[in-house]
Each structure stands twice: as structure tokens, then as C-alpha cells.
Design a protein around this motif. Structure first.
Motif, short mmCIF file in Angstrom:
data_model
loop_
_atom_site.label_atom_id
_atom_site.label_comp_id
_atom_site.label_asym_id
_atom_site.label_seq_id
_atom_site.Cartn_x
_atom_site.Cartn_y
_atom_site.Cartn_z
N TYR A 56 0.84 -1.20 0.00
CA TYR A 56 0.00 0.00 0.00
C TYR A 56 0.88 1.25 0.00
CZ TYR A 56 -1.78 4.06 2.36
OH TYR A 56 -2.01 5.37 2.69
N ALA A 57 1.82 1.33 0.95
CA ALA A 57 2.64 2.53 1.09
C ALA A 57 3.42 2.83 -0.18
CB ALA A 57 3.60 2.37 2.28
N THR A 58 3.95 1.82 -0.82
CA THR A 58 4.75 2.01 -2.03
C THR A 58 3.89 2.47 -3.20
OG1 THR A 58 6.29 0.31 -1.29
CG2 THR A 58 6.32 0.87 -3.63
N PHE A 59 2.83 1.75 -3.47
CA PHE A 59 2.03 2.05 -4.66
C PHE A 59 1.16 3.30 -4.49
CE2 PHE A 59 3.45 -2.12 -5.79
CZ PHE A 59 3.49 -2.10 -7.18
N TYR A 60 0.67 3.53 -3.27
CA TYR A 60 -0.15 4.73 -3.08
C TYR A 60 0.72 5.98 -3.10
CZ TYR A 60 -4.89 6.30 -2.40
OH TYR A 60 -6.14 6.84 -2.61
N THR A 61 1.96 5.87 -2.64
CA THR A 61 2.88 6.98 -2.75
C THR A 61 3.23 7.23 -4.21
OG1 THR A 61 3.74 6.55 -0.54
CG2 THR A 61 5.12 7.89 -1.99
N LEU A 112 1.19 6.81 -6.71
CA LEU A 112 0.05 7.59 -7.20
C LEU A 112 0.22 9.06 -6.83
CD1 LEU A 112 -2.99 8.08 -8.07
CD2 LEU A 112 -3.55 7.51 -5.69
N ASP A 113 0.60 9.31 -5.59
CA ASP A 113 0.77 10.68 -5.11
C ASP A 113 1.85 11.41 -5.91
OD1 ASP A 113 0.09 12.69 -3.05
OD2 ASP A 113 2.17 12.42 -2.43
N VAL A 114 2.95 10.73 -6.20
CA VAL A 114 4.03 11.35 -6.95
C VAL A 114 3.61 11.65 -8.39
CG1 VAL A 114 6.33 10.93 -7.94
CG2 VAL A 114 5.88 10.35 -5.56
N VAL A 115 3.00 10.68 -9.05
CA VAL A 115 2.70 10.83 -10.48
C VAL A 115 1.47 11.71 -10.72
CG1 VAL A 115 2.07 9.56 -12.58
CG2 VAL A 115 3.80 8.62 -11.04
N SER A 116 0.32 11.32 -10.13
CA SER A 116 -0.92 12.05 -10.40
C SER A 116 -1.05 13.30 -9.55
CB SER A 116 -2.13 11.14 -10.15
OG SER A 116 -2.12 10.07 -11.06
N GLY A 117 -0.31 13.37 -8.47
CA GLY A 117 -0.39 14.52 -7.59
C GLY A 117 0.71 15.53 -7.88
N GLY A 122 -0.65 6.83 -13.13
CA GLY A 122 -0.86 7.04 -11.70
C GLY A 122 -2.07 6.31 -11.15
N THR A 123 -3.16 6.33 -11.90
CA THR A 123 -4.40 5.71 -11.42
C THR A 123 -4.26 4.21 -11.17
OG1 THR A 123 -5.73 7.44 -12.46
CG2 THR A 123 -6.85 5.37 -11.95
N PRO A 124 -3.68 3.42 -12.09
CA PRO A 124 -3.52 1.99 -11.78
C PRO A 124 -2.55 1.73 -10.63
CG PRO A 124 -2.99 2.41 -14.10
CD PRO A 124 -3.34 3.72 -13.47
N LEU A 125 -1.53 2.58 -10.49
CA LEU A 125 -0.63 2.41 -9.34
C LEU A 125 -1.40 2.62 -8.04
CD1 LEU A 125 2.51 4.31 -10.68
CD2 LEU A 125 2.27 1.84 -10.36
N GLY A 126 -2.25 3.63 -8.02
CA GLY A 126 -3.08 3.88 -6.85
C GLY A 126 -4.05 2.75 -6.57
N GLU A 127 -4.57 2.14 -7.63
CA GLU A 127 -5.49 0.99 -7.46
C GLU A 127 -4.78 -0.15 -6.74
OE1 GLU A 127 -8.85 -0.06 -8.54
OE2 GLU A 127 -9.05 2.10 -8.32
N VAL A 128 -3.56 -0.46 -7.16
CA VAL A 128 -2.80 -1.52 -6.48
C VAL A 128 -2.63 -1.15 -5.01
CG1 VAL A 128 -0.55 -2.67 -6.32
CG2 VAL A 128 -1.59 -2.27 -8.56
N GLY A 129 -2.29 0.11 -4.76
CA GLY A 129 -2.10 0.56 -3.38
C GLY A 129 -3.36 0.48 -2.55
N SER A 130 -4.48 0.90 -3.11
CA SER A 130 -5.71 0.90 -2.32
C SER A 130 -6.23 -0.52 -2.09
CB SER A 130 -6.77 1.80 -2.94
OG SER A 130 -7.21 1.33 -4.18
N HIS A 178 -10.36 3.71 -0.96
CA HIS A 178 -10.28 3.00 -2.25
C HIS A 178 -11.19 3.65 -3.30
CE1 HIS A 178 -10.07 -0.31 -5.10
NE2 HIS A 178 -11.38 -0.43 -5.05
N THR A 179 -12.39 4.03 -2.89
CA THR A 179 -13.36 4.56 -3.86
C THR A 179 -13.31 6.08 -4.01
OG1 THR A 179 -15.12 4.67 -2.19
CG2 THR A 179 -14.96 2.65 -3.51
N GLU A 180 -12.86 6.79 -2.96
CA GLU A 180 -12.94 8.26 -2.96
C GLU A 180 -11.59 8.96 -2.82
OE1 GLU A 180 -15.96 9.78 -3.31
OE2 GLU A 180 -16.94 7.82 -3.40
N HIS A 181 -10.49 8.20 -2.73
CA HIS A 181 -9.17 8.77 -2.45
C HIS A 181 -9.30 9.54 -1.13
CE1 HIS A 181 -5.16 10.27 -3.08
NE2 HIS A 181 -5.53 11.48 -3.44
#
Length: 194
Positions: free
Chosen positions: A76-81, A83-88, A115-123, A159-162
Motif C-alpha cells: 500500500y505505502a509504495t504504490f499509493y505513494t 500515485l501521489d508522486v505521479v498524479s499529484g 498514476g491511477t492503476p498504481l493507486g489501485e494496487v495501493g488501495s 479506495h473509492t474516494e481517495h
């Protein structure tokens, strides 16, 4: 550290994300790019700390369930971060640098496409973390761990709302509350940090 201070420390990342979520724009545009970019910078530190807090709840245990919680929290920490780096950070920076009146180029859309698929893995990893953790803690601590069930809707809302308000903010508050509840349950039974 006292048990309440320990619980508050583990809850802090979720609460910090809730505060950020209150100000997080729902869409990236030239008008919101400054805030979008600025709010994702603290996410680089805070998103992984949610995983650290959840992993801390298994203490120093070396059993397979504890390692599964740690591995899922790390994922979670790796993939959600990511997402934060790429899409944020990256998408916000590029949109900000393009300036007002410039249509968003395909390159920014491409950032969201990765970014979105990376965040999906994280969530999804966050959901796995909390399901395994709640089952484990209820088995170990019984009714004292009942507050941990707040992690389940919390992770689902993230997961659904960030962290977008209102759903994502509620989700991060529930993550904080569930984490604190499990920290208190573990320290009450004497097994919280061992």
C-alpha cells in the motif's frame, strides 16, 4: 510512551490526511494546480505513515499473519505513494507550469493513466492489510478489538474516494479511529508492542 499517546501517534497519519482532504481539489485545472501540487507534497510523507501505523499494530511478532500485514502495508505505502508522486506532484507541477489558459496536454493525461492503476494496487493492498489485521486482532483481543472494524469502511472509502471530501475525508478519519482502537486494544492486553 503511554498507551493513549501511542494510539494517538498511530492515528495521526490518518487525521493529517483528513485535514489535507478537506482542501484537496476534486479536479486538476490551471485554477487548482497550485493547491493540487502543494497538497500532494505532504502526501509523500503521510501516505506511507498510514501503512507504518498499521504494520506497527502487529508489533514484533514473527508469525505469517504479522508478515502478511507488513507486506500488504508496505505494498500500500509504495504504490499509493507512487500515485501521489505521479498524479499529484508531477501532474500538478506540469499543469501549474503551463499556466492559465493553456489546455491540458495529452502528456498530463498520460500521467493520470499510469498514476491511477498504481493507486489501485495501493488501495487494494490497503484493503487486504485492514481485513487481515482486523481478523487477527479480533482473534487475539476479542471484543476489545471491536473498534478496529472501523478500518474496513475507512479503507473502502479511501479506495473509492481517495481523500476527496466528503467520502475520502470520512475514510481517513475512520482509518485513524480504527488504528487507535486497535492500538488501545493491544496495549490493554499487554500485547500491543511486543
Amino acid at each position: 510512551m503511554g498507551r493513549r499517546a501511542y494510539a494517538a501517534t498511530l492515528a495521526a497519519p490518518g487525521l493529517l490526511l483528513a485535514v489535507v482532504g478537506l482542501f484537496h481539489p476534486h479536479h486538476l485545472s490551471p485554477a487548482t494546480a497550485d493547491r493540487w501540487f502543494a497538497l500532494h507534497l505532504p502526501g509523500l510523507v503521510v501516505f506511507p505513515l498510514v501503512g507504518v501505523a498499521l504494520a506497527a499494530l502487529v508489533g514484533r511478532r514473527t508469525d505469517p499473519v504479522a508478515w502478511l500485514v507488513r507486506l500488504a502495508a508496505y505494498t500500500y505505502a509504495t504504490f499509493y505513494t507512487a500515485l501521489d508522486v505521479v498524479s499529484g506532484v508531477a501532474a500538478g507541477w506540469v499543469t501549474r507550469e503551463l499556466g492559465p489558459g493553456v489546455p491540458r496536454p495529452d502528456e498530463v493525461r498520460l500521467l493520470f493513466r499510469i498514476g491511477t492503476p498504481l493507486g489501485e494496487v495501493g488501495s487494494w493492498a490497503l484493503l487486504v492489510t485492514v481485513v487481515v489485521l482486523v481478523l487477527d486482532q479480533v482473534r487475539r483481543h476479542g471484543v476489545r478489538a471491536a473498534g478496529g472494524v472501523l478500518l474496513l469502511p475507512g479503507a473502502w472509502l479511501v479506495h473509492t474516494e481517495h481523500i476527496f471530501a466528503p467520502g475520502g475525508v470520512v475514510g481517513t478519519v475512520l482509518l485513524a479511529a480504527g488504528t487507535a482502537a486497535l492500538a488501545l486494544a493491544g496495549t490493554r492486553s499487554g500485547a500491543g508492542r511486543s
